[in-house]
Design a protein around this motif. Structure first.
Motif, PDB file in Angstrom:
ATOM      1  N   ASP A 181       0.836  -1.193   0.000  1.00  0.00           N
ATOM      2  CA  ASP A 181       0.000   0.000   0.000  1.00  0.00           C
ATOM      3  C   ASP A 181       0.874   1.247   0.000  1.00  0.00           C
ATOM      4  O   ASP A 181       2.107   1.176  -0.094  1.00  0.00           O
ATOM      5  N   ILE A 182       0.276   2.419   0.139  1.00  0.00           N
ATOM      6  CA  ILE A 182       1.003   3.673   0.045  1.00  0.00           C
ATOM      7  C   ILE A 182       2.047   3.811   1.147  1.00  0.00           C
ATOM      8  O   ILE A 182       3.025   4.558   1.013  1.00  0.00           O
ATOM      9  N   ASN A 183       1.870   3.073   2.257  1.00  0.00           N
ATOM     10  CA  ASN A 183       2.812   3.129   3.378  1.00  0.00           C
ATOM     11  C   ASN A 183       3.850   2.014   3.342  1.00  0.00           C
ATOM     12  O   ASN A 183       4.647   1.894   4.275  1.00  0.00           O
ATOM     13  N   GLY A 184       3.844   1.200   2.293  1.00  0.00           N
ATOM     14  CA  GLY A 184       4.799   0.109   2.194  1.00  0.00           C
ATOM     15  C   GLY A 184       4.398  -1.126   2.962  1.00  0.00           C
ATOM     16  O   GLY A 184       5.246  -1.981   3.231  1.00  0.00           O
ATOM     17  N   LEU A 185       3.109  -1.273   3.301  1.00  0.00           N
ATOM     18  CA  LEU A 185       2.627  -2.457   4.001  1.00  0.00           C
ATOM     19  C   LEU A 185       2.009  -3.430   3.005  1.00  0.00           C
ATOM     20  O   LEU A 185       1.132  -3.051   2.222  1.00  0.00           O
ATOM     21  N   VAL A 186       2.482  -4.671   3.042  1.00  0.00           N
ATOM     22  CA  VAL A 186       1.900  -5.753   2.241  1.00  0.00           C
ATOM     23  C   VAL A 186       0.964  -6.534   3.158  1.00  0.00           C
ATOM     24  O   VAL A 186       1.396  -7.076   4.182  1.00  0.00           O
ATOM     25  N   LEU A 187      -0.312  -6.590   2.795  1.00  0.00           N
ATOM     26  CA  LEU A 187      -1.339  -7.182   3.643  1.00  0.00           C
ATOM     27  C   LEU A 187      -2.137  -8.222   2.874  1.00  0.00           C
ATOM     28  O   LEU A 187      -2.192  -8.190   1.645  1.00  0.00           O
ATOM     29  N   GLN A 211      13.745   0.648   5.863  1.00  0.00           N
ATOM     30  CA  GLN A 211      15.027  -0.051   5.788  1.00  0.00           C
ATOM     31  C   GLN A 211      15.802  -0.039   7.096  1.00  0.00           C
ATOM     32  O   GLN A 211      16.535  -0.961   7.388  1.00  0.00           O
ATOM     33  N   LEU A 212      15.690   0.987   7.881  1.00  0.00           N
ATOM     34  CA  LEU A 212      16.458   1.105   9.122  1.00  0.00           C
ATOM     35  C   LEU A 212      15.606   0.793  10.345  1.00  0.00           C
ATOM     36  O   LEU A 212      15.920   1.215  11.448  1.00  0.00           O
ATOM     37  N   SER A 213      14.560   0.018  10.167  1.00  0.00           N
ATOM     38  CA  SER A 213      13.533  -0.086  11.195  1.00  0.00           C
ATOM     39  C   SER A 213      13.386  -1.492  11.762  1.00  0.00           C
ATOM     40  O   SER A 213      14.132  -2.418  11.414  1.00  0.00           O
ATOM     41  N   SER A 214      12.417  -1.644  12.649  1.00  0.00           N
ATOM     42  CA  SER A 214      11.991  -2.903  13.244  1.00  0.00           C
ATOM     43  C   SER A 214      10.477  -2.868  13.368  1.00  0.00           C
ATOM     44  O   SER A 214       9.883  -1.781  13.472  1.00  0.00           O
ATOM     45  N   VAL A 215       9.846  -4.035  13.379  1.00  0.00           N
ATOM     46  CA  VAL A 215       8.402  -4.111  13.600  1.00  0.00           C
ATOM     47  C   VAL A 215       8.158  -4.284  15.094  1.00  0.00           C
ATOM     48  O   VAL A 215       8.683  -5.218  15.706  1.00  0.00           O
ATOM     49  N   THR A 216       7.373  -3.406  15.672  1.00  0.00           N
ATOM     50  CA  THR A 216       7.235  -3.392  17.130  1.00  0.00           C
ATOM     51  C   THR A 216       5.780  -3.291  17.572  1.00  0.00           C
ATOM     52  O   THR A 216       4.917  -2.775  16.854  1.00  0.00           O
ATOM     53  N   GLY A 217       5.551  -3.771  18.787  1.00  0.00           N
ATOM     54  CA  GLY A 217       4.345  -3.504  19.546  1.00  0.00           C
ATOM     55  C   GLY A 217       3.023  -3.939  18.978  1.00  0.00           C
ATOM     56  O   GLY A 217       2.056  -3.171  19.008  1.00  0.00           O
ATOM     57  N   PRO A 218       2.873  -5.165  18.459  1.00  0.00           N
ATOM     58  CA  PRO A 218       1.542  -5.565  17.980  1.00  0.00           C
ATOM     59  C   PRO A 218       0.550  -5.663  19.136  1.00  0.00           C
ATOM     60  O   PRO A 218       0.872  -6.162  20.206  1.00  0.00           O
ATOM     61  N   CYS A 219      -0.668  -5.181  18.921  1.00  0.00           N
ATOM     62  CA  CYS A 219      -1.742  -5.366  19.897  1.00  0.00           C
ATOM     63  C   CYS A 219      -3.072  -5.119  19.201  1.00  0.00           C
ATOM     64  O   CYS A 219      -3.135  -4.410  18.191  1.00  0.00           O
ATOM     65  N   ASP A 272      11.736  -7.881  15.021  1.00  0.00           N
ATOM     66  CA  ASP A 272      12.468  -6.627  15.171  1.00  0.00           C
ATOM     67  C   ASP A 272      13.795  -6.667  14.411  1.00  0.00           C
ATOM     68  O   ASP A 272      14.589  -5.732  14.473  1.00  0.00           O
ATOM     69  N   ARG A 273      13.986  -7.759  13.693  1.00  0.00           N
ATOM     70  CA  ARG A 273      15.055  -7.864  12.696  1.00  0.00           C
ATOM     71  C   ARG A 273      14.424  -8.640  11.541  1.00  0.00           C
ATOM     72  O   ARG A 273      13.277  -8.439  11.221  1.00  0.00           O
ATOM     73  N   GLY A 274      15.139  -9.502  10.903  1.00  0.00           N
ATOM     74  CA  GLY A 274      14.527 -10.395   9.929  1.00  0.00           C
ATOM     75  C   GLY A 274      13.959  -9.674   8.728  1.00  0.00           C
ATOM     76  O   GLY A 274      14.563  -8.754   8.176  1.00  0.00           O
ATOM     77  N   ASP A 275      12.756 -10.076   8.320  1.00  0.00           N
ATOM     78  CA  ASP A 275      12.147  -9.604   7.075  1.00  0.00           C
ATOM     79  C   ASP A 275      11.131  -8.488   7.286  1.00  0.00           C
ATOM     80  O   ASP A 275      10.321  -8.222   6.401  1.00  0.00           O
ATOM     81  N   MET A 276      11.124  -7.850   8.462  1.00  0.00           N
ATOM     82  CA  MET A 276      10.159  -6.784   8.754  1.00  0.00           C
ATOM     83  C   MET A 276       8.728  -7.286   8.576  1.00  0.00           C
ATOM     84  O   MET A 276       7.911  -6.692   7.874  1.00  0.00           O
ATOM     85  N   GLU A 277       8.421  -8.399   9.235  1.00  0.00           N
ATOM     86  CA  GLU A 277       7.105  -9.006   9.106  1.00  0.00           C
ATOM     87  C   GLU A 277       6.424  -9.151  10.459  1.00  0.00           C
ATOM     88  O   GLU A 277       7.080  -9.219  11.509  1.00  0.00           O
ATOM     89  N   VAL A 278       5.099  -9.218  10.405  1.00  0.00           N
ATOM     90  CA  VAL A 278       4.298  -9.776  11.493  1.00  0.00           C
ATOM     91  C   VAL A 278       3.864 -11.153  11.011  1.00  0.00           C
ATOM     92  O   VAL A 278       3.274 -11.285   9.933  1.00  0.00           O
ATOM     93  N   ARG A 286       3.893  -7.482   5.905  1.00  0.00           N
ATOM     94  CA  ARG A 286       5.308  -7.230   5.587  1.00  0.00           C
ATOM     95  C   ARG A 286       5.481  -5.752   5.286  1.00  0.00           C
ATOM     96  O   ARG A 286       4.679  -5.163   4.564  1.00  0.00           O
ATOM     97  N   MET A 287       6.512  -5.154   5.862  1.00  0.00           N
ATOM     98  CA  MET A 287       6.826  -3.751   5.599  1.00  0.00           C
ATOM     99  C   MET A 287       8.011  -3.685   4.641  1.00  0.00           C
ATOM    100  O   MET A 287       9.082  -4.226   4.933  1.00  0.00           O
ATOM    101  N   VAL A 288       7.818  -3.024   3.504  1.00  0.00           N
ATOM    102  CA  VAL A 288       8.832  -3.016   2.452  1.00  0.00           C
ATOM    103  C   VAL A 288       9.122  -1.574   2.033  1.00  0.00           C
ATOM    104  O   VAL A 288       8.376  -0.644   2.344  1.00  0.00           O
ATOM    105  N   GLY A 289      10.230  -1.403   1.311  1.00  0.00           N
ATOM    106  CA  GLY A 289      10.584  -0.093   0.771  1.00  0.00           C
ATOM    107  C   GLY A 289      11.598   0.633   1.627  1.00  0.00           C
ATOM    108  O   GLY A 289      11.907   0.252   2.756  1.00  0.00           O
ATOM    109  N   ASP A 290      12.123   1.718   1.063  1.00  0.00           N
ATOM    110  CA  ASP A 290      13.171   2.487   1.728  1.00  0.00           C
ATOM    111  C   ASP A 290      12.722   3.068   3.058  1.00  0.00           C
ATOM    112  O   ASP A 290      13.534   3.256   3.962  1.00  0.00           O
ATOM    113  N   ALA A 291      11.443   3.356   3.195  1.00  0.00           N
ATOM    114  CA  ALA A 291      10.949   3.981   4.423  1.00  0.00           C
ATOM    115  C   ALA A 291      11.110   3.088   5.643  1.00  0.00           C
ATOM    116  O   ALA A 291      11.083   3.569   6.779  1.00  0.00           O
TER     117      ALA A 291
END
Length: 531
Positions: free
Chosen positions: A56-62, A370-378, A343-349, A363-368
């Protein structure tokens, strides 16, 4: 056959039938047995494969049928156009939880992981809340803990507060109990230990809080809740309340006493030298006498049947095993599915179903990212919205405009401020069961195969009392949002029908249908004379 032996037999049966293919390990234990065996193996998952799905526009694959929106971005005012934007969201959103309000809306509470070593001029992390109305519109936002640091994961308590865990680079981290409304100052809860905290979950039914330790030589702890008054009261009551998990070679559990939870002379992990090593403990949740938690260095998801006294590993992602490695936090859906963030890996839940299927959900993809981690699901109280963050996702603001100590420049690298998303869609409410395997098949398999298990209080009622005042060195500033989000200031947040609420956060998911023993169920029926 006693209950504990039966549980172990169920695990062995599933393994013997080849259900541990692809390197998986024994499935979720559960206090209520007679359900199908759970295994951990990759698949398309309950929502279908992400292959072919367009970001999507935010780089989230759902999956098909799901959408996402931005609810908060570091350095930006929190608003969806319907609320007055008067609070700029802090950097680096991490652990989160939600709790319902009396008007049908809810609060989202979020930690901010700005470490102590990053801000020599003083701590600039903390925790914040966002209010939503019954239609999901943002009604306001405000801080609930300020002048703190390294606030990583946490949990909503059954009595309506937020526990914010400090991961603490120097090892002097605390857990702060915060008022999600922001009216009362945060309180340090040293009874829960002073160390590098991973996360926490409060289990009122058994009278304990369970805690992970974000250290390569960490342990899994439990702390007894006070039975009257303030359940996390400290002072002289700190003694004889903390214990560390032990696991014997057959998977049976025990608890070692920790004499000094503050670790003032000896770190708590050294006081539990014989305890189970949980390298970089992360997310933790408890429901229905089942404890689940993650360990990041060995990329594992663990389960402990607290009633049967048995530990197992339900996913082993070591060696970058797909689809789940770089493991961080977790959340439990109403269906019993575990949603585990990387919080590492493929930037996935990644979702782990009660029947053991493991598959990417987001899955979070794209340059936005690249330096991140997936955190805090609830999940929100309705179970129809999943909140998750890109810890250092790219936004429009600059990091050094929010935290001057962190000058990452004025280019794109300086805009990795962190972004929080709300994912909506047809999250399932239940999980289908599989047919049990016939006993003769199990006994034939058991004759040829065996598996060694993985090694590496009564219900309480609490008096409603205000927590003691916080130290003057820690500030918690709150707005007055009750007029828009339906807070009852006499009793705290309540459900729409005015009764006590059940929070849905990192510590307390909805019903966890963690499954085990379909194969063993056939044996049990036969031995009980029912077949």
């Amino acid at each position: 056959m006693d209950r504990r032996a039966f549980l172990r037999g169920g695990l062995r049966s599933g393994a013997a039938l080849g259900l541990l293919a692809s390197g998986s390990v024994p499935g979720f234990p559960r206090s209520a047995m007679g359900l199908p065996v759970a295994t951990s193996s990759s698949g398309a998952g309950p929502y279908g494969s992400l292959n072919g799905q367009v970001p999507d526009i935010n780089g989230l694959v759902l999956p098909k049928g799901f959408t996402a929106r931005v609810v908060a971005e570091g350095g930006a005012f929190v608003s969806d156009g319907a609320a007055v934007a008067d609070f700029a969201w802090p950097l680096f959103p991490d652990g989160k939880g939600t709790l319902p309000t009396g008007d049908g809306g809810w609060l989202l509470v979020c930690n901010h992981e700005v470490f102590d070593f990053q801000t020599p001029s003083g701590p600039l992390g903390g925790a914040s809340s966002i209010g939503f109305d019954a239609d999901g519109r943002i009604t306001g936002s405000w801080p609930v803990l300020a002048e703190s640091h390294s606030n990583s994961r946490g949990a909503v308590t059954p009595w309506g507060t937020w526990l914010s865990c400090q991961e603490a680079f120097q090892g002097d981290g605390r857990i702060w109990e915060c008022d999600p409304v922001g009216d009362r100052p945060a309180v340090p809860r040293d009874v829960l230990g002073v160390r590098t905290h991973g996360s926490v979950s409060v289990d009122v039914a058994n009278g304990h809080a369970y805690l992970t330790e974000a250290h390569r030589d960490g342990r899994l702890y439990r702390v007894a809740l006070a039975t009257v008054g303030d359940p996390l009261s400290g002072g002289s009551a700190n003694t004889d309340r903390m214990e560390a998990l032990t696991v014997d070679p057959e998977g049976g559990i025990g608890w070692l006493p920790i004499s000094d939870p503050s670790g003032s002379f000896i770190p708590t992990r050294f006081q539990a030298g014989e305890g189970l090593v949980t390298p970089m403990g992360g997310g933790v949740a408890v429901h229905d006498e089942v404890l689940v938690f993650t360990t990041g260095l060995d990329d594992r998801v663990h389960a402990v049947d607290l009633a049967a006294g048995y530990h197992s590993v339900i996913w082993d992602g070591s060696g970058r095993r797909s689809p789940l490695h770089g493991i961080g936090d977790l959340a439990v859906a109403e269906s019993g599915d575990l949603f585990v963030s990387e919080d590492r890996g493929d930037m996935e839940v990644v979702v782990i179903t009660p029947l053991g299927e493991v598959a990417p959900f987001c899955r979070m993809v794209g340059d936005a990212h690249q330096l991140s981690s997936v955190t805090g699901p609830c999940f929100d109280p309705s179970g129809t919205r999943l909140y998750v963050s890109s810890l250092r996702g790219r936004g429009d603001g600059l990091v050094h405009d929010v935290v001057p100590d962190l000058d990452w420049g004025t280019g794109v690298e300086g805009r990795h401020v962190g972004v929080t998303y709300e994912i909506s869609g047809p999250f399932r409410k239940t999980t289908p069961l599989v047919e049990p395997v016939e006993a003769p098949q199990i006994e034939q398999a058991l004759a040829a195969t065996s598996v060694v298990p993985s090694m590496t209080t009564p219900a309480l009622s609490f008096d409603k009392t205000d927590p003691p005042a916080a130290p003057t060195t820690v500030l918690a500033v709150g707005s007055n949002p009750s007029s828009t989000i339906g807070i009852d200031r006499a009793t705290g947040p309540v459900s729409g029908n005015g009764n006590s609420f059940v929070p849905r956060g990192l510590g307390l998911g909805a019903a966890v249908s963690l499954a085990i023993g379909g194969a063993a169920m056939a044996i049990r029926r036969r031995r009980d004379g029912r077949e």
